[in-house]
Design a protein around this motif. Structure first.
Motif, PDB file in Angstrom:
ATOM      1  N   ILE A  69       0.844  -1.200   0.000  1.00 36.03           N
ATOM      2  CA  ILE A  69       0.000   0.000   0.000  1.00 36.03           C
ATOM      3  C   ILE A  69       0.881   1.253   0.000  1.00 36.03           C
ATOM      4  O   ILE A  69       1.863   1.331   0.731  1.00 36.03           O
ATOM      5  N   THR A  87      -5.535   0.711   6.534  1.00 34.60           N
ATOM      6  CA  THR A  87      -6.773  -0.018   6.845  1.00 34.60           C
ATOM      7  C   THR A  87      -7.852   0.284   5.807  1.00 34.60           C
ATOM      8  O   THR A  87      -8.582  -0.599   5.361  1.00 34.60           O
ATOM      9  N   LYS A 147      -7.530   1.051   2.708  1.00 37.48           N
ATOM     10  CA  LYS A 147      -7.267   0.356   1.462  1.00 37.48           C
ATOM     11  C   LYS A 147      -7.490  -1.159   1.632  1.00 37.48           C
ATOM     12  O   LYS A 147      -8.140  -1.803   0.806  1.00 37.48           O
ATOM     13  N   GLU A 148      -6.944  -1.708   2.737  1.00 38.27           N
ATOM     14  CA  GLU A 148      -7.075  -3.155   2.977  1.00 38.27           C
ATOM     15  C   GLU A 148      -8.544  -3.573   3.038  1.00 38.27           C
ATOM     16  O   GLU A 148      -8.923  -4.641   2.597  1.00 38.27           O
ATOM     17  N   GLN A 149      -9.355  -2.701   3.635  1.00 37.68           N
ATOM     18  CA  GLN A 149     -10.769  -3.029   3.793  1.00 37.68           C
ATOM     19  C   GLN A 149     -11.580  -2.679   2.544  1.00 37.68           C
ATOM     20  O   GLN A 149     -12.798  -2.833   2.539  1.00 37.68           O
TER      21      GLN A 149
END
Lengths: 335, 335
Positions: A2, A315, A317-319
């Protein structure tokens, strides 16, 4: 991997604290890359003070700086090589997933929309700071991006805020409330009365009705929906009343010899308590509803807020918050 | 002889504290008369606990009580013999100069307009509480009486508020500001942008421009002009943040043995300091622009606030605030 672009030049303590925050973030998270956008020499000189994995931080030169007092539209048009414009272009071109800045709010809000562009289905992108409460933290949405908003905008704010609190802040089934001048459904101004039924119909949010301003610091809801003028008043009054009371408490403690001795004893415990009423530990305010993520941190933010804001982007982006927002608004539009 | 009607039945501590406040007021001011309006037996029984000059207090029987949760319009229509309706009729008939109540805000606002009626030239009567600041106290106008107000209403609020602060609170040439989301003239929502030039033209007020919510607790202006929705949010958030922080400070002080000892030493000085941040010592919120005066005190007001509200009515009458308001608006309308 990221990638987060950080405005190294924006804010009262730039570039020093912005650079330090970026270093702390990469040291905490091995899987990320940070672009420090700003005047190369100044940024490199700050970086040389720190130890970190060189692969994780890259300096992107931007020769100009937008000052807080500059008219936003003019500034972003004229200063193409400013850290804000260069940083947001990294997001637009897909080279970065997110942009974090402590610089001019106006310039960030305007250029976020103009350069990065809105996510599909989003009418207006709201600025949504986290505010401290007795119980933790609530999302105040909208807080400055769109004055004179319409009811349909507020309904979208509720949906986007709900997704953010659930998937970035980890609050299950977040309680959504609209700021009102009474608890009853028939209370309110024209905008609130028009928005209320839309929120009741809104699928996928846990709408609990009106919230009076008095209940906000008590943590009466997780997502506090309001139009930007009211949101701005809430955010700034929060800071103002807090600062005034804390300075009065300190002044009171210093007023007599007896109280001065007491103050010495009370100080460590009080510092811990008041730290929990400091929103900056949670990171900055996301400008939601864009194609990427833009996070505005306080103008006076230091390394901790910068670090936390970068981690917040990870977070986000991950989510896949933007994907979830698109999906949610699609379902709404298909109805 | 100035005559004040007091709602003996309204508020969380009625009739006890309302009666006690009335007794304290007549004991402090020999030249006034108080009508205690309410259920005769209950009021007389409370009065019997006090020593005072019997000529100065008269009980006026009213058999009904309007509850806070009753819909206002309905309540005042149905309960003709309630303490609020009977008390306001005393003002209407000229038997009393003012009415003080800690009862239902909605019922007081509606029946103030319907029963007592507006002063000549007044478009909308604003509710204007005094809020504490670092430097003393400011008048927040409007705070609940008229949602979705127009620019011309706000201009009148500025004029009435200015007269009140100058002649009742004794602040020379009070600074008038409009609540806004930035300091610059071009900032704001449609209502603020429309109101700003009206305030600049307004004769007889000391308009200093916009005030951001952050500056309100610092005492940035004496008269804070805003529409009722925003005013209500400011008032209630003030209370909410204040209460939360003070309870957190107290909690922090009780968290360790060391801090507990410190708290004992700090307590007396802190109590003095925080007392100065308590608006109730100044009295209740006047509903300005009526033919008489109506003062709404906090629902949880005790004798001190009731006494101060009664004394506030005396200054209001002595200074002929209603005459000054008529004169000011006349000049404005003749232009």
């Amino acid at each position: 991997m990221i990638k987060v672009a950080v405005d190294a030049m924006g804010g009262d303590y730039a570039p020093g604290e912005m650079v330090a925050g970026a270093v702390e973030a990469v040291n905490a998270k091995p899987g990320i890359q940070v672009f420090l956008v700003g005047q190369e020499q100044a940024v490199v000189s700050e970086l040389s003070k720190h130890t970190y994995n060189k692969d994780q931080i890259q300096v992107v030169n931007a020769t100009e700086v937008i000052a807080t007092e500059e008219p936003p539209v003019n500034a972003i048009r004229k200063k193409k090589d400013s850290s804000i414009v260069v940083g947001l272009n990294l997001v637009k071109q897909g080279e970065a997933d997110a942009f974090v800045s402590a610089g001019s709010s106006g310039a960030i809000l305007v250029s976020g929309q103009v350069i990065v562009g809105r996510n599909k289905g989003v009418e207006r992108p709201p600025l949504a700071p986290l505010i401290p409460t007795e119980k933790g933290v609530s999302l105040l949405i909208d807080c400055g991006a769109n004055v004179d908003a319409r009811a349909s905008h507020l309904a979208q704010f509720a949906q986007m805020g709900s997704i953010y609190m659930e998937h970035v802040m980890g609050i299950k089934n977040p309680r959504v409330a609209i700021v009102n001048i009474g608890a009853e459904e028939e209370k309110g101004n024209a905008l609130v009365k028009e928005t209320f039924p839309l929120l009741k119909e809104c699928k996928g949010i846990n709408f609990i009705g009106s919230i009076e301003a008095r209940e906000i610091p008590h943590g009466g809801a997780d997502v506090i929906v309001c139009e930007a003028f009211v949101g701005n008043v809430i955010l700034k009054l929060y800071e103002g009343v807090g600062a005034t009371l804390i300075s009065m408490v300190k002044g009171g403690m210093m007023s007599t010899l007896r109280s001065k001795i007491g103050a010495l004893l009370v100080k460590p415990a009080l510092r811990e308590t008041l730290k929990s009423f400091d929103g900056s530990q949670y990171g900055g305010a996301p400008l939601l509803g864009l194609k990427g993520l833009v996070v505005k941190t306080h103008g006076n933010s230091k390394r901790t807020e910068v670090r936390n804001s970068i981690i917040q982007c990870v977070t986000f982006k991950e989510q896949d918050i933007n994907g979830k927002i698109r999906q949610c608004l699609d379902v709404q539009n298909e109805k």
